[in-house]
Design an enzyme around this catalytic site. Structure first.
Site, PDB file in Angstrom:
ATOM      1  N   GLY A   1      56.901  74.609  10.642  1.00 65.27           N
ATOM      2  CA  GLY A   1      56.210  75.885  10.775  1.00 65.27           C
ATOM      3  C   GLY A   1      54.716  75.706  10.996  1.00 65.27           C
ATOM      4  CB  THR A   2      52.250  73.429   9.413  1.00 68.93           C
ATOM      5  OG1 THR A   2      52.544  73.871   8.083  1.00 68.93           O
ATOM      6  CG2 THR A   2      50.769  73.126   9.544  1.00 68.93           C
TER       7      THR A   2
ATOM      8  CG  ASN B   1      53.230  82.646   2.426  1.00 73.68           C
ATOM      9  OD1 ASN B   1      52.528  83.361   3.133  1.00 73.68           O
ATOM     10  ND2 ASN B   1      52.743  81.685   1.688  1.00 73.68           N
TER      11      ASN B   1
ATOM     12  CB  SER C   1      59.652  76.456   9.131  1.00 71.13           C
ATOM     13  OG  SER C   1      59.873  75.285   8.367  1.00 71.13           O
TER      14      SER C   1
ATOM     15  CG  HIS D   1      61.231  73.425   4.829  1.00 72.10           C
ATOM     16  ND1 HIS D   1      60.774  73.758   3.580  1.00 72.10           N
ATOM     17  CD2 HIS D   1      60.167  73.500   5.655  1.00 72.10           C
ATOM     18  CE1 HIS D   1      59.465  73.997   3.651  1.00 72.10           C
ATOM     19  NE2 HIS D   1      59.085  73.853   4.907  1.00 72.10           N
TER      20      HIS D   1
ATOM     21  CB  THR E   1      61.267  60.088  20.864  1.00 71.50           C
ATOM     22  OG1 THR E   1      60.791  59.186  21.859  1.00 71.50           O
ATOM     23  CG2 THR E   1      62.785  60.057  20.803  1.00 71.50           C
TER      24      THR E   1
ATOM     25  CB  CYS F   1      50.489  74.977  -0.073  1.00 76.81           C
ATOM     26  SG  CYS F   1      50.956  76.495   0.722  1.00 76.81           S
TER      27      CYS F   1
HETATM   28  C1  LIG Z   1      56.379  77.493   4.744  1.00 79.99           C
HETATM   29  C2  LIG Z   1      55.530  78.309   5.653  1.00 79.99           C
HETATM   30  C3  LIG Z   1      54.848  77.719   6.726  1.00 79.99           C
HETATM   31  C4  LIG Z   1      54.829  76.229   6.955  1.00 79.99           C
HETATM   32  O1  LIG Z   1      56.047  75.744   7.415  1.00 79.99           O
HETATM   33  P1  LIG Z   1      56.341  74.163   7.273  1.00 79.99           P
HETATM   34  O2  LIG Z   1      57.602  73.960   8.013  1.00 79.99           O
HETATM   35  O3  LIG Z   1      56.456  73.886   5.806  1.00 79.99           O
HETATM   36  O4  LIG Z   1      55.169  73.461   7.889  1.00 79.99           O
HETATM   37  C5  LIG Z   1      54.118  78.535   7.556  1.00 79.99           C
HETATM   38  N1  LIG Z   1      54.055  79.851   7.356  1.00 79.99           N
HETATM   39  C6  LIG Z   1      54.699  80.463   6.349  1.00 79.99           C
HETATM   40  C7  LIG Z   1      54.601  81.936   6.190  1.00 79.99           C
HETATM   41  C8  LIG Z   1      55.446  79.708   5.450  1.00 79.99           C
HETATM   42  O5  LIG Z   1      56.064  80.317   4.444  1.00 79.99           O
END
Ligand SMILES: *Cc1c(COP(=O)(O)O)cnc(C)c1O
Length: 384
Positions: free
Chosen positions: A71-72, A151, A199, A201, A237, A325
């Site tokens: 996601g980042t 979040n 993302s 996970h 890759t 975080c």
């Molecule tokens: C968890 C999260 C991210 C980051 O995603 P990652 O896959 O952990 O880098 C970005 N934005 C929001 C709103 C999130 O909850």
């Protein structure tokens, strides 16, 4: 002691179906998707199948999906990629005070690099006001980034309306849908966005993989240079097993969405009711109508948050004080400050995020343990 995980906004376990889908690509089907031989073709087919699965879950075209490391990276690619590509047109970017650090900190960095960033406030429920968005648009504005669902407090933003305003001025819109994807309907056509991050996970897929939706024709510059993978937008890759896992996870959430939303919403309402019954002074934060079905954020006045979370952890219960975080920080969350919460309410925030495996019994155990811990902290007699 049986542990209880109520922190699904931080991460989720990988679904068994996802593990099963990934395994062959960690073992026998190990080819490089760029290789021309049968091993390569096998891996390429898996990556392209996953692209179709992710696209289908968003109502997008496969060619509009770029796989990233999460996601980042999807957020950073959207912001920097669009900002650089539109630089000749203007340098103004609009975002909000409650964005994830991946967006907020990237915007703040861009602000020191010749771009000009406006950070919009939100109302007491965590919502950005449409009139603020409209008023902030200038003729140099190139991009607006507003998250779909927050979040920390779970508030869902009016993305469709923001897109209508933005597009009237020819401004691109990015949304971070990492929290909303898989929990509420996320359709790029309905939302109208140009760029959307997700993302793996957070949706019972693996960590270290995500995707950026890039509407066909949207200007975007790559952050990396190297191979031609992901149409040159994300060379290197491919994380084949991770991508396969993300594809399977996206297909699964699409399949289960309606039922899961209903279950989570019901559990959330039950949790609210139980909390009010035990702790009448509890305050629920964020929008209580436009919210994520499985997220409940509340404050307990007169209690120290970190101490309470430690006590819960001691009982095997995992919840969060806010975003994963920022745990460990003692200063109030910037999201709660943006909502304008009084200090009494920023000192003990609790975020409970329910998931696929959460039961009514789990909610009851959580409430009972929380109630006991709060009473102890307040020096009251248990059950008194
Ligand atoms: C968890 C999260 C991210 C980051 O995603 P990652 O896959 O952990 O880098 C970005 N934005 C929001 C709103 C999130 O909850």
């Amino acid at each position: 002691m049986e542990r209880l995980y109520l922190d699904h906004a931080a991460t989720t376990p990988v679904a068994p179906e996802v593990v099963a889908a990934m395994l062959p690509y960690l073992t026998s089907a190990f080819g490089n998707p760029s290789s021309a031989h049968s091993f390569g073709r096998e891996a390429r087919e898996a990556v392209e199948r996953a692209r179709r699965q992710v696209a289908a879950s968003l109502g997008a075209e496969p060619a509009e999906i770029v796989f990233t490391s999460g996601g980042t990276e999807a957020d950073v690619l959207a912001l920097r990629g669009a900002a650089y590509a539109c630089r000749r047109r203007g340098n103004h970017i609009i975002t909000t005070a409650v964005e994830h650090h991946a967006v907020l900190d990237t915007c703040l960095a861009l602000d020191t690099e010749g771009f000009d960033v406006t950070v919009l406030p939100v109302d007491e429920r965590g919502k950005v006001r449409l009139e603020d968005v409209a008023a902030a648009i200038r003729n140099t504005t190139i991009l607006i980034s507003v998250m779909h669902a927050n979040n920390e407090v779970g508030t869902v933003q009016p993305i469709r309306a923001i897109c209508e305003v933005a597009h009237r001025h020819g401004v691109l819109v990015h949304t971070d849908a990492v929290q909303s994807f898989g929990k509420i309907p996320v359709s790029v056509a309905d939302l109208g966005v140009d760029l959307l991050s997700l993302s793996g996970h957070k949706i019972y897929g693996p960590k270290g993989v995500g995707a950026l939706y890039v509407r066909a024709g949207t200007p975007l510059e790559p952050l990396f240079h190297g191979g031609g993978q992901e149409r040159g937008l994300r060379p290197g890759t491919e994380n084949v097993a991770g991508i396969v896992g993300l594809g399977r996870a996206a297909a699964l959430v699409k399949e289960k969405l309606a039922e899961e939303t209903r279950c989570l919403r019901a559990l959330r309402e039950y949790l609210k009711k139980e909390l009010v019954a035990r702790l009448p002074d509890v305050r629920f934060n964020g929008d209580q109508e436009d919210c994520l079905p499985g997220l409940l954020h509340f404050s307990i006045p007169g209690v120290d948050g970190p101490t309470l979370l430690k006590m819960l952890d001691g009982e095997g219960i995992a919840v969060s004080g806010g975003a994963a975080c920022t745990t460990g920080e003692t200063k109030p969350s910037y999201v709660l400050l943006a909502l304008g919460l009084a200090e009494d309410y920023t000192r003990c925030p609790v975020r409970v995020t329910l998931g696929r495996s959460t039961t009514v019994a789990a909610v009851e155990r959580f409430v009972a343990v929380l109630d006991g811990a709060v009473r102890r902290l307040r020096g009251e007699k248990q059950g008194g």
